[in-house]
Design a protein around this motif. Structure first.
Motif, PDB file in Angstrom:
ATOM      1  N   MET A 176       0.838  -1.174   0.000  1.00  0.00           N
ATOM      2  CA  MET A 176       0.000   0.000   0.000  1.00  0.00           C
ATOM      3  C   MET A 176       0.889   1.246   0.000  1.00  0.00           C
ATOM      4  O   MET A 176       1.853   1.324   0.735  1.00  0.00           O
ATOM      5  N   SER A 177       0.560   2.205  -0.846  1.00  0.00           N
ATOM      6  CA  SER A 177       1.341   3.430  -0.944  1.00  0.00           C
ATOM      7  C   SER A 177       1.071   4.344   0.246  1.00  0.00           C
ATOM      8  O   SER A 177      -0.056   4.472   0.716  1.00  0.00           O
ATOM      9  N   ARG A 178       2.119   4.975   0.704  1.00  0.00           N
ATOM     10  CA  ARG A 178       1.996   5.939   1.796  1.00  0.00           C
ATOM     11  C   ARG A 178       1.781   7.349   1.257  1.00  0.00           C
ATOM     12  O   ARG A 178       1.793   8.297   2.023  1.00  0.00           O
ATOM     13  N   GLY A 179       1.598   7.468  -0.050  1.00  0.00           N
ATOM     14  CA  GLY A 179       1.409   8.771  -0.662  1.00  0.00           C
ATOM     15  C   GLY A 179       2.633   9.182  -1.447  1.00  0.00           C
ATOM     16  O   GLY A 179       3.594   8.432  -1.587  1.00  0.00           O
ATOM     17  N   ILE A 180       2.586  10.402  -1.949  1.00  0.00           N
ATOM     18  CA  ILE A 180       3.658  10.923  -2.802  1.00  0.00           C
ATOM     19  C   ILE A 180       4.597  11.796  -1.978  1.00  0.00           C
ATOM     20  O   ILE A 180       4.155  12.676  -1.228  1.00  0.00           O
ATOM     21  N   CYS A 181       5.884  11.557  -2.169  1.00  0.00           N
ATOM     22  CA  CYS A 181       6.917  12.396  -1.555  1.00  0.00           C
ATOM     23  C   CYS A 181       7.578  13.221  -2.651  1.00  0.00           C
ATOM     24  O   CYS A 181       7.939  12.692  -3.697  1.00  0.00           O
ATOM     25  N   LEU A 182       7.723  14.498  -2.399  1.00  0.00           N
ATOM     26  CA  LEU A 182       8.457  15.384  -3.296  1.00  0.00           C
ATOM     27  C   LEU A 182       9.872  15.539  -2.749  1.00  0.00           C
ATOM     28  O   LEU A 182      10.068  16.002  -1.620  1.00  0.00           O
ATOM     29  N   VAL A 183      10.852  15.120  -3.539  1.00  0.00           N
ATOM     30  CA  VAL A 183      12.263  15.231  -3.170  1.00  0.00           C
ATOM     31  C   VAL A 183      12.834  16.435  -3.907  1.00  0.00           C
ATOM     32  O   VAL A 183      12.866  16.448  -5.138  1.00  0.00           O
ATOM     33  N   VAL A 184      13.291  17.429  -3.159  1.00  0.00           N
ATOM     34  CA  VAL A 184      13.857  18.652  -3.737  1.00  0.00           C
ATOM     35  C   VAL A 184      15.353  18.642  -3.430  1.00  0.00           C
ATOM     36  O   VAL A 184      15.779  18.938  -2.317  1.00  0.00           O
ATOM     37  N   GLU A 185      16.137  18.256  -4.434  1.00  0.00           N
ATOM     38  CA  GLU A 185      17.584  18.057  -4.261  1.00  0.00           C
ATOM     39  C   GLU A 185      18.273  18.279  -5.593  1.00  0.00           C
ATOM     40  O   GLU A 185      17.889  17.671  -6.592  1.00  0.00           O
ATOM     41  N   ASP A 186      19.301  19.135  -5.621  1.00  0.00           N
ATOM     42  CA  ASP A 186      19.976  19.440  -6.882  1.00  0.00           C
ATOM     43  C   ASP A 186      21.108  18.471  -7.216  1.00  0.00           C
ATOM     44  O   ASP A 186      21.554  18.415  -8.357  1.00  0.00           O
ATOM     45  N   ASP A 187      21.566  17.671  -6.274  1.00  0.00           N
ATOM     46  CA  ASP A 187      22.611  16.685  -6.545  1.00  0.00           C
ATOM     47  C   ASP A 187      21.938  15.379  -6.967  1.00  0.00           C
ATOM     48  O   ASP A 187      21.212  14.755  -6.182  1.00  0.00           O
ATOM     49  N   GLY A 188      22.195  14.955  -8.193  1.00  0.00           N
ATOM     50  CA  GLY A 188      21.535  13.782  -8.746  1.00  0.00           C
ATOM     51  C   GLY A 188      21.775  12.503  -7.959  1.00  0.00           C
ATOM     52  O   GLY A 188      20.856  11.701  -7.775  1.00  0.00           O
ATOM     53  N   ASP A 189      23.000  12.279  -7.485  1.00  0.00           N
ATOM     54  CA  ASP A 189      23.295  11.059  -6.733  1.00  0.00           C
ATOM     55  C   ASP A 189      22.546  11.022  -5.404  1.00  0.00           C
ATOM     56  O   ASP A 189      21.987   9.997  -5.018  1.00  0.00           O
ATOM     57  N   ILE A 190      22.541  12.157  -4.716  1.00  0.00           N
ATOM     58  CA  ILE A 190      21.832  12.218  -3.438  1.00  0.00           C
ATOM     59  C   ILE A 190      20.324  12.089  -3.666  1.00  0.00           C
ATOM     60  O   ILE A 190      19.633  11.387  -2.931  1.00  0.00           O
ATOM     61  N   SER A 191      19.831  12.743  -4.692  1.00  0.00           N
ATOM     62  CA  SER A 191      18.411  12.633  -5.038  1.00  0.00           C
ATOM     63  C   SER A 191      18.030  11.183  -5.303  1.00  0.00           C
ATOM     64  O   SER A 191      17.004  10.690  -4.797  1.00  0.00           O
ATOM     65  N   ASP A 192      18.850  10.475  -6.074  1.00  0.00           N
ATOM     66  CA  ASP A 192      18.577   9.062  -6.376  1.00  0.00           C
ATOM     67  C   ASP A 192      18.547   8.222  -5.097  1.00  0.00           C
ATOM     68  O   ASP A 192      17.689   7.348  -4.944  1.00  0.00           O
ATOM     69  N   LEU A 193      19.481   8.471  -4.178  1.00  0.00           N
ATOM     70  CA  LEU A 193      19.530   7.724  -2.924  1.00  0.00           C
ATOM     71  C   LEU A 193      18.279   7.983  -2.090  1.00  0.00           C
ATOM     72  O   LEU A 193      17.657   7.047  -1.581  1.00  0.00           O
ATOM     73  N   ILE A 194      17.905   9.256  -1.952  1.00  0.00           N
ATOM     74  CA  ILE A 194      16.705   9.599  -1.178  1.00  0.00           C
ATOM     75  C   ILE A 194      15.474   8.944  -1.800  1.00  0.00           C
ATOM     76  O   ILE A 194      14.646   8.358  -1.091  1.00  0.00           O
ATOM     77  N   CYS A 195      15.362   9.026  -3.110  1.00  0.00           N
ATOM     78  CA  CYS A 195      14.214   8.424  -3.807  1.00  0.00           C
ATOM     79  C   CYS A 195      14.153   6.922  -3.576  1.00  0.00           C
ATOM     80  O   CYS A 195      13.074   6.360  -3.330  1.00  0.00           O
ATOM     81  N   LEU A 196      15.295   6.248  -3.647  1.00  0.00           N
ATOM     82  CA  LEU A 196      15.347   4.804  -3.430  1.00  0.00           C
ATOM     83  C   LEU A 196      14.877   4.450  -2.015  1.00  0.00           C
ATOM     84  O   LEU A 196      14.051   3.552  -1.825  1.00  0.00           O
ATOM     85  N   ILE A 197      15.397   5.147  -1.028  1.00  0.00           N
ATOM     86  CA  ILE A 197      15.025   4.870   0.368  1.00  0.00           C
ATOM     87  C   ILE A 197      13.534   5.117   0.586  1.00  0.00           C
ATOM     88  O   ILE A 197      12.845   4.296   1.212  1.00  0.00           O
ATOM     89  N   LEU A 198      13.022   6.214   0.058  1.00  0.00           N
ATOM     90  CA  LEU A 198      11.610   6.528   0.263  1.00  0.00           C
ATOM     91  C   LEU A 198      10.703   5.546  -0.477  1.00  0.00           C
ATOM     92  O   LEU A 198       9.642   5.173   0.036  1.00  0.00           O
ATOM     93  N   ALA A 199      11.122   5.117  -1.652  1.00  0.00           N
ATOM     94  CA  ALA A 199      10.343   4.108  -2.379  1.00  0.00           C
ATOM     95  C   ALA A 199      10.306   2.800  -1.584  1.00  0.00           C
ATOM     96  O   ALA A 199       9.261   2.148  -1.496  1.00  0.00           O
ATOM     97  N   GLU A 200      11.424   2.440  -0.984  1.00  0.00           N
ATOM     98  CA  GLU A 200      11.465   1.238  -0.152  1.00  0.00           C
ATOM     99  C   GLU A 200      10.559   1.370   1.072  1.00  0.00           C
ATOM    100  O   GLU A 200      10.081   0.372   1.601  1.00  0.00           O
ATOM    101  N   GLU A 201      10.330   2.605   1.523  1.00  0.00           N
ATOM    102  CA  GLU A 201       9.453   2.855   2.665  1.00  0.00           C
ATOM    103  C   GLU A 201       7.985   2.966   2.259  1.00  0.00           C
ATOM    104  O   GLU A 201       7.125   3.244   3.090  1.00  0.00           O
ATOM    105  N   GLY A 202       7.709   2.774   0.964  1.00  0.00           N
ATOM    106  CA  GLY A 202       6.328   2.730   0.515  1.00  0.00           C
ATOM    107  C   GLY A 202       5.777   4.007  -0.094  1.00  0.00           C
ATOM    108  O   GLY A 202       4.576   4.095  -0.362  1.00  0.00           O
TER     109      GLY A 202
END
Length: 128
Positions: A1-27
């Motif tokens: 079940m989705s926990r909703g949409i998270c908006l990640v505001v980050e200008d560094d692509g590598d850090i953005s990708d890491l945050i997105c991966l972790i949040l996707a794993e959290e649902g």
């Protein structure tokens, strides 16, 4: 079940990708943007469950952006930044953020903070 949409505001692509991966794993469904103007546009358009915000963006002062995001979204706001002084944290909290996490962070730290600020509030105690 989705926990909703998270908006990640980050200008560094590598850090953005890491945050997105972790949040996707959290649902969460995740939408990443790299500028303050794009963040405001998305926050106005979407019903968000969480916003993560880097304070060091190329086109916006992060603290001002946090205040502007607060005007258009009630989603919990997590500041993720390399600014790691107590004064920076106090300024971030005064700008309307729900939590503050200094970079570099460990994935478990991000998970813990997100789960704390995005958990449903407990029912109030029973009163007669």
């Amino acid at each position: 079940m989705s926990r909703g949409i998270c908006l990640v505001v980050e200008d560094d692509g590598d850090i953005s990708d890491l945050i997105c991966l972790i949040l996707a794993e959290e649902g969460f469904g995740v939408r990443a943007v790299h500028t303050g103007s794009a963040a405001l546009e998305e926050a106005r358009r979407m019903n968000l469950a969480l916003i993560t915000l880097d304070l060091g963006l190329p086109d916006a002062d992060g603290l001002h952006l946090a205040r502007d995001l607060r005007k258009v979204s009630a989603a919990p706001l997590l500041i993720l930044t390399a600014r790691a002084t107590v004064a920076d944290e106090l300024d971030a909290m005064a700008s309307g953020s729900s939590a503050y996490l200094a970079k570099p962070f460990r994935p478990f730290e991000l998970r813990d903070v997100v789960n704390r600020i995005c958990s449903p509030t407990p029912d109030p105690p029973f009163r007669r």
